[in-house]
Design an enzyme around this catalytic site. Structure first.
Site, short mmCIF file in Angstrom:
data_model
loop_
_atom_site.label_atom_id
_atom_site.label_comp_id
_atom_site.label_asym_id
_atom_site.label_seq_id
_atom_site.Cartn_x
_atom_site.Cartn_y
_atom_site.Cartn_z
CG ASP A 153 10.61 31.67 -52.92
OD1 ASP A 153 9.91 31.70 -51.88
OD2 ASP A 153 11.77 31.10 -53.15
CE1 TYR A 194 9.84 23.91 -56.93
CE2 TYR A 194 10.48 21.88 -56.34
CZ TYR A 194 9.68 23.04 -56.21
OH TYR A 194 9.13 23.41 -55.02
CG ASP A 237 15.86 34.75 -55.07
OD1 ASP A 237 16.54 35.74 -54.65
OD2 ASP A 237 14.87 34.30 -54.68
NE ARG A 241 14.57 30.58 -52.52
CZ ARG A 241 14.39 31.30 -50.95
NH1 ARG A 241 15.15 32.10 -50.63
NH2 ARG A 241 13.27 30.63 -50.35
#
Length: 306
Positions: free
Chosen positions: A46, A74, A88, A186
């Site tokens: 993203d 991550y 987000d 997310r």
């Protein structure tokens, strides 16, 4: 239309995607920096996210569909107090919740994150690239449609607390995740907020590894040129997760003509990377004591190592 001239570069690269641009933007920048038309990427990040992105150049673009990168890691910052339409910081707030003291407790945070380790049924964010009747989910969501995506099974291999901060009256957890392909961090943040009896969304996300490729192997797209690309080419066999086999000159001639070659007893059944002179020259399939060619690279993909 004229015949497309061969690419000068044929290789896989790891790019550290910056925040604020799309994965497609990274590909466009790489095309200009390398003066190559055939550039693509495996896996999408993203605009809000940064970190490891695999880019293929020239004939290496033919490898992108084979790159599964089943595990990804991550580092994320999860802010509590609100859910958003996109899960987000770019989305509109849909629900809020008051601050609670337990959100600042490391013991509470570690236990809650531990509850998310293992196989989970995860509902992806409505603002995602998943197709619904041929239309991307995010396009339907932007048009005001009520998008309900089915849950999919994902796996969280680890979920570890790094730190807890308080920002403008909101608890923010920095956490690292090691997850299976197809996991939306997310959505994890959204579900962690709900499990905490609160509400949450991602405010910062960085992919630190994609399959075997870590952030230490990444280049900055602004620094990219042909010389740096060649010096930093990824080993295609390693990225694919295939065993590598060195070809003799005679075997190379057979491979380039699409012929099968004999395989050693130690070559297990399945995909195999065929290497010659530091280049990947073919992807083969081992079966019945022979290697059958699936994809042949006349120019060769650089970066192969034994």
């Amino acid at each position: 239309m004229g015949k497309r001239k061969p690419s000068e570069l044929n290789l896989l690269l790891a790019i550290d995607k910056p925040v604020g641009i799309t994965s497609h933007d990274v590909v466009s920048k790489a095309r200009r920096a390398l003066n190559e038309r055939r550039v693509g990427h495996a896996g999408t990040l993203d605009p809000l996210a940064s970190g490891v992105m695999i880019v293929g150049v020239g004939q290496a673009t033919r490898l992108l569909g084979r790159i599964t990168l089943d595990r990804k890691r991550y580092l994320s910052r999860i802010m509590f107090g609100a859910e958003t339409t996109t899960d987000d910081a770019e989305g509109e707030v849909t629900r809020t919740a008051p601050m609670s003291d337990d959100l600042l407790s490391p013991m509470f945070a570690k236990q809650l994150l531990a509850d998310f380790v293992g196989e989970l049924d995860q509902v992806p964010p409505a603002f995602s690239a998943i197709s619904v009747d041929g239309v991307r989910s995010y396009k339907r969501a932007r048009a005001g449609e009520d998008v309900e995506l089915p849950a999919r099974t994902i796996e969280v291999y680890s979920a570890d607390l790094v730190s807890i901060d308080e920002v403008d009256g909101h608890a923010v957890w920095t956490a690292s995740f090691d997850v299976s392909k197809g996991t939306y961090i997310r959505a994890l943040a959204r579900d962690i907020g709900r499990a905490a009896g609160n509400a949450a969304h991602i405010v910062d996300l960085r992919r630190t590894a994609s399959g075997p490729v870590g952030i230490g192997s990444c280049l900055h797209v602004e620094d990219l040129d042909k010389e740096l690309a060649r010096a930093s080419a990824l080993d295609p066999a390693s990225v694919l997760g295939y065993p590598a086999r060195e070809l003799s000159d005679a075997e190379l001639a057979d491979v380039l003509n699409g012929k099968t070659i004999a395989c050693a007893a130690r070559d297990a059944a399945g995909g195999i990377a065929l290497i010659h002179g530091g280049q990947l020259r073919a992807i083969g399939l081992v079966e019945g004591g022979r290697v059958r060619m699936e994809t042949v690279f006349p120019q060769g993909v650089e970066g192969a190592r034994r």
